[in-house]
Design an enzyme around this catalytic site. Structure first.
Site, short mmCIF file in Angstrom:
data_model
loop_
_atom_site.label_atom_id
_atom_site.label_comp_id
_atom_site.label_asym_id
_atom_site.label_seq_id
_atom_site.Cartn_x
_atom_site.Cartn_y
_atom_site.Cartn_z
N SER A 65 36.38 15.41 49.36
CA SER A 65 35.27 14.66 49.96
C SER A 65 34.64 15.39 51.14
CB SER A 65 35.75 13.28 50.39
OG SER A 65 36.04 12.50 49.25
N PHE A 66 35.44 16.12 51.91
CA PHE A 66 34.88 16.83 53.06
C PHE A 66 33.82 17.84 52.62
CE2 PHE A 66 34.89 19.62 56.81
CZ PHE A 66 34.78 18.66 57.80
N CYS A 89 35.82 9.65 47.07
CA CYS A 89 36.72 8.54 47.36
C CYS A 89 37.83 9.01 48.28
CB CYS A 89 37.30 7.99 46.06
SG CYS A 89 38.50 6.67 46.31
N VAL A 90 37.96 8.35 49.41
CA VAL A 90 39.04 8.62 50.34
C VAL A 90 39.85 7.33 50.46
CG1 VAL A 90 39.68 9.41 52.64
CG2 VAL A 90 37.57 10.24 51.59
N ILE A 91 41.15 7.44 50.19
CA ILE A 91 42.03 6.27 50.26
C ILE A 91 42.95 6.46 51.47
CG2 ILE A 91 43.84 4.96 49.08
CD1 ILE A 91 42.55 5.96 46.41
N THR A 95 48.57 9.02 57.57
CA THR A 95 48.18 9.87 58.70
C THR A 95 46.71 9.61 59.06
OG1 THR A 95 47.37 11.72 57.37
CG2 THR A 95 49.75 11.65 57.83
N HIS A 97 44.33 11.54 58.79
CA HIS A 97 43.46 12.37 57.95
C HIS A 97 42.29 11.55 57.40
CE1 HIS A 97 42.48 15.60 55.14
NE2 HIS A 97 42.42 14.70 54.18
N TYR A 122 24.60 8.10 50.19
CA TYR A 122 26.01 8.08 50.58
C TYR A 122 26.82 7.25 49.59
CZ TYR A 122 29.95 7.41 53.83
OH TYR A 122 31.18 7.39 54.44
N ARG A 136 35.74 -0.98 43.12
CA ARG A 136 34.40 -0.53 43.48
C ARG A 136 33.89 0.61 42.62
NH1 ARG A 136 37.09 -2.94 47.21
NH2 ARG A 136 36.07 -4.06 48.92
#
Length: 158
Positions: A65-66, A89-91, A95, A97, A122, A136
């Site tokens: 994603s970055f 997708c970031v879950i 941490t 992160h 976005y 989603r």
């Protein structure tokens, strides 16, 4: 609006412009492919539903994603697009992160939108768990990819 109050795939199709003369770039993350793949399917299907021809939908894949920001910037520099969609997708994990990635991507896309002449949509899911991401990306809350495609068409016409 909270997703729980708005189904991501519900929209008034009469308010979506014809996309037959538009060209779209889509940058999609390889990370969480079971989620990003369904986001991509939804976006492409919705673009085509509103007239975009397959040859005018260009998909590029980035590792995570970055890297979506870099990919979007490269598409802007290469030109020829009416709108660009980022899908990732970031879950949340154990941490910080999650926070750094979400904030970095959000800032990067906001910066591109403020400084470039084409809209970058976005489509980064930022969820607490896998179930929320599934909900989603074609699950009970619809598909964020559909919503992003509609937004891309509307903003390209803007």
């Amino acid at each position: 609006m909270a997703t729980s109050l708005h189904h991501l795939s519900d929209y008034d199709s009469t308010k979506v412009p014809d996309a037959s003369n538009m060209c779209f770039g889509i940058i999609v993350s390889e990370w969480n492919p079971e989620i990003t793949g369904t986001l991509l399917e939804g976006a492409v299907k919705t673009l085509q539903k509103h007239g975009a021809i397959p040859e005018n939908i260009h998909v590029k894949v980035v590792p995570g994603s970055f890297e979506l920001v870099y990919g979007a910037r490269q598409m802007v520099l290469n030109g020829g697009y009416d709108a660009i969609i980022i899908l990732g997708c970031v879950i949340r994990g154990e941490t910080p992160h999650f926070d750094y990635i979400c904030e970095g991507v959000t800032y990067g896309i906001a910066h591109l939108n403020a400084t470039q002449d084409i809209p970058i949509i976005y489509g980064l899911l930022t969820t607490n768990d896998l179930q929320q991401a599934q909900d989603r990306s074609g699950g009970r809350l619809g598909n964020k990819g559909d919503e992003c495609a509609v937004d891309a068409i509307k903003m390209a016409k803007f």
